[in-house]
Design an enzyme around this catalytic site. Structure first.
Site, PDB file in Angstrom:
ATOM      1  N   LYS A 111      25.210  32.584  59.329  1.00  0.00           N
ATOM      2  CA  LYS A 111      24.788  32.078  60.643  1.00  0.00           C
ATOM      3  C   LYS A 111      23.310  32.367  60.887  1.00  0.00           C
ATOM      4  O   LYS A 111      22.588  31.524  61.405  1.00  0.00           O
ATOM      5  CB  LYS A 111      25.644  32.683  61.750  1.00  0.00           C
ATOM      6  CG  LYS A 111      27.035  32.036  61.806  1.00  0.00           C
ATOM      7  CD  LYS A 111      27.882  32.600  62.923  1.00  0.00           C
ATOM      8  CE  LYS A 111      29.217  31.866  62.996  1.00  0.00           C
ATOM      9  NZ  LYS A 111      30.143  32.472  63.933  1.00  0.00           N
ATOM     10  N   LYS A 190      30.249  19.604  55.653  1.00  0.00           N
ATOM     11  CA  LYS A 190      31.440  20.081  56.377  1.00  0.00           C
ATOM     12  C   LYS A 190      31.335  19.667  57.845  1.00  0.00           C
ATOM     13  O   LYS A 190      30.292  19.852  58.466  1.00  0.00           O
ATOM     14  CB  LYS A 190      31.501  21.616  56.293  1.00  0.00           C
ATOM     15  CG  LYS A 190      32.569  22.256  57.178  1.00  0.00           C
ATOM     16  CD  LYS A 190      32.356  23.774  57.255  1.00  0.00           C
ATOM     17  CE  LYS A 190      33.394  24.528  58.054  1.00  0.00           C
ATOM     18  NZ  LYS A 190      33.539  24.345  59.447  1.00  0.00           N
ATOM     19  N   LYS A 193      30.987  21.679  64.638  1.00  0.00           N
ATOM     20  CA  LYS A 193      30.269  21.424  65.893  1.00  0.00           C
ATOM     21  C   LYS A 193      28.821  21.898  65.808  1.00  0.00           C
ATOM     22  O   LYS A 193      27.962  21.370  66.495  1.00  0.00           O
ATOM     23  CB  LYS A 193      31.000  22.043  67.076  1.00  0.00           C
ATOM     24  CG  LYS A 193      31.183  23.525  66.946  1.00  0.00           C
ATOM     25  CD  LYS A 193      32.139  24.050  67.989  1.00  0.00           C
ATOM     26  CE  LYS A 193      32.472  25.498  67.709  1.00  0.00           C
ATOM     27  NZ  LYS A 193      33.747  25.700  67.043  1.00  0.00           N
TER      28      LYS A 193
HETATM   29  P1  ADP Z   1      33.193  24.707  63.657  1.00  0.00           P
HETATM   30  O1  ADP Z   1      32.794  24.712  62.218  1.00  0.00           O
HETATM   31  O2  ADP Z   1      33.203  23.334  64.242  1.00  0.00           O
HETATM   32  O3  ADP Z   1      32.358  25.684  64.474  1.00  0.00           O
HETATM   33  P2  ADP Z   1      35.190  26.706  63.852  1.00  0.00           P
HETATM   34  O4  ADP Z   1      34.382  27.589  62.951  1.00  0.00           O
HETATM   35  O5  ADP Z   1      35.299  27.067  65.287  1.00  0.00           O
HETATM   36  O6  ADP Z   1      34.666  25.217  63.724  1.00  0.00           O
HETATM   37  O7  ADP Z   1      36.602  26.576  63.225  1.00  0.00           O
HETATM   38  C1  ADP Z   1      37.821  26.680  63.898  1.00  0.00           C
HETATM   39  C2  ADP Z   1      38.920  26.419  62.921  1.00  0.00           C
HETATM   40  O8  ADP Z   1      38.875  25.069  62.439  1.00  0.00           O
HETATM   41  C3  ADP Z   1      38.848  27.317  61.675  1.00  0.00           C
HETATM   42  O9  ADP Z   1      40.158  27.720  61.340  1.00  0.00           O
HETATM   43  C4  ADP Z   1      38.269  26.429  60.612  1.00  0.00           C
HETATM   44  O10 ADP Z   1      38.704  26.788  59.333  1.00  0.00           O
HETATM   45  C5  ADP Z   1      38.770  25.042  61.012  1.00  0.00           C
HETATM   46  N1  ADP Z   1      37.766  24.034  60.655  1.00  0.00           N
HETATM   47  C6  ADP Z   1      36.568  23.829  61.242  1.00  0.00           C
HETATM   48  N2  ADP Z   1      35.893  22.830  60.648  1.00  0.00           N
HETATM   49  C7  ADP Z   1      36.675  22.376  59.638  1.00  0.00           C
HETATM   50  C8  ADP Z   1      36.529  21.344  58.654  1.00  0.00           C
HETATM   51  N3  ADP Z   1      35.445  20.584  58.596  1.00  0.00           N
HETATM   52  N4  ADP Z   1      37.540  21.172  57.783  1.00  0.00           N
HETATM   53  C9  ADP Z   1      38.660  21.944  57.829  1.00  0.00           C
HETATM   54  N5  ADP Z   1      38.859  22.921  58.738  1.00  0.00           N
HETATM   55  C10 ADP Z   1      37.883  23.151  59.633  1.00  0.00           C
END
Ligand code: ADP
Ligand code: TRP
Length: 311
Positions: A111, A190, A193
């Site tokens: 991060k 990937k 958000k």
């Molecule tokens: P972001 O990457 O949008 O910030 P988070 O880190 O809050 O999402 O992830 C929340 C959950 O959603 C986690 O369990 C994560 O593994 C899953 N997740 C987020 N983005 C993806 C993706 N592109 N593909 C598969 N799973 C995802």
């Protein structure tokens, strides 16, 4: 029944990556355990400093999980900030682990490398997560692969405490969610958000169309890979082969097919989502908080005694 707990940060709008990577697998498995689903609102303060957005995201996450099939009568759905023992226990763990140990956390390094502010909350984040997990004697923690190391940190916090003060915490096991590969975003990276490359999960057909139309296509190959990679989540590849075969190079038609398939897929879930009121969300969270507090406060009373602050 084994006890399960997981958390999701309300740091942005839910997207289809969250659905396939977290909501769907959670909804399919939580019934086999005594399950706790926590909205990690204090964790999200490490990155989000907009109160009204946070408030909306909290409500959206709760509605999202219920719409995805989690029954609030079968899982304890609660908000981290409603149970003060989480931040209290995090402090105690922070006094047991070292800075060099926390410096090894991949999520923190990633991060910061991506330009996020290296605030002290972000650095200590794994100890708040350890508290979330350990307060409830959690055995199973379903998380995405990126969070696996944080579960190891929780095991280490439990171990450090148990060695210093006597057996108190259960060491949890991570259960990696998502045999589904990472869902790519509209730019092929990937979906996240943080990268502004998402297809919103509960967006209108218009929102879906806008996102899909912006998918980056690469004309060098036989088919637009970024479109196809998302499409196969919504339709079996056996059906896709003929659509992509007859429409080679016709990206607009393929994207329109994808929009229709996403919309048809999310429509019933979106209807359920829209029917859940804010008042219902508040009630779910209040009931969840009462159940969580009962467990957390008993555990914390024991911890306070053990560390010596109860006189
Ligand atoms: P972001 O990457 O949008 O910030 P988070 O880190 O809050 O999402 O992830 C929340 C959950 O959603 C986690 O369990 C994560 O593994 C899953 N997740 C987020 N983005 C993806 C993706 N592109 N593909 C598969 N799973 C995802
Ligand atoms: N750190 C997790 C994430 O970003 C969210 C989280 C907070 C969590 N506390 C938790 C996950 C406890 C599992 C258990 O995805």
């Amino acid at each position: 029944m084994k006890r399960l707990l997981t958390g999701l940060q309300p740091s942005g709008q839910l997207h289809i990556g969250n659905y396939f990577g977290a909501l769907k697998p959670f909804a399919e498995m939580y019934g086999e355990y005594e399950s706790f689903l926590m909205v990690a609102d204090y964790h999200s303060l490490t990155s989000l400093k907009d109160a009204s957005a946070l408030r909306e995201n909290i409500i959206e996450i709760v509605r999202g999980y219920i719409a995805a099939g989690v029954d609030p009568n079968k899982a304890v759905i609660f908000k981290q900030s409603d149970v003060q023992e989480h931040t209290e226990l995090a402090w105690i763990f922070e006094c047991l682990v070292t800075v060099p140990f926390l410096e090894l956390a991949h999520a923190y390094k990633d991060k910061v490398a991506k330009g996020l502010e290296a605030n002290a909350g972000l650095f200590n984040y794994p100890m708040l997560m350890a508290a979330d997990i350990l307060l409830y004697d959690t055995e199973v923690v379903p998380v995405g692969r990126d969070q696996q190391q944080h579960v190891e940190y929780a095991r280490e916090a439990a171990n450090k405490f148990n060695v210093a003060y006597g057996q108190t915490f259960t060491e949890p096991q991570a259960k990696i969610l998502g045999t589904v590969a990472v869902v790519p975003g509209v730019d092929g990276q990937k979906m996240s958000k943080s990268y502004k490359n998402t297809i919103p999960l509960f967006g209108s057909k218009d929102d879906i169309s806008k996102a899909v139309m912006s998918i980056v296509t690469d004309s060098s190959g036989e088919r637009p890979e970024n479109v196809y990679a998302i499409h196969k989540l919504f339709k079996p590849e056996s059906e896709l082969s003929s659509i992509y075969g007859t429409n080679k190079g016709n990206y607009k038609t393929l994207k329109e097919a994808l929009i229709a398939d996403i919309d048809a897929f999310v429509a019933p879930m979106r209807a359920k989502y829209e029917a859940i009121t804010e008042a219902q969300v508040k009630e779910v969270l209040e009931q969840g908080a009462a159940k969580a507090r009962a467990i957390a406060s008993a555990k914390m009373a024991d911890v306070r005694k053990k560390v010596g602050v109860t006189i």
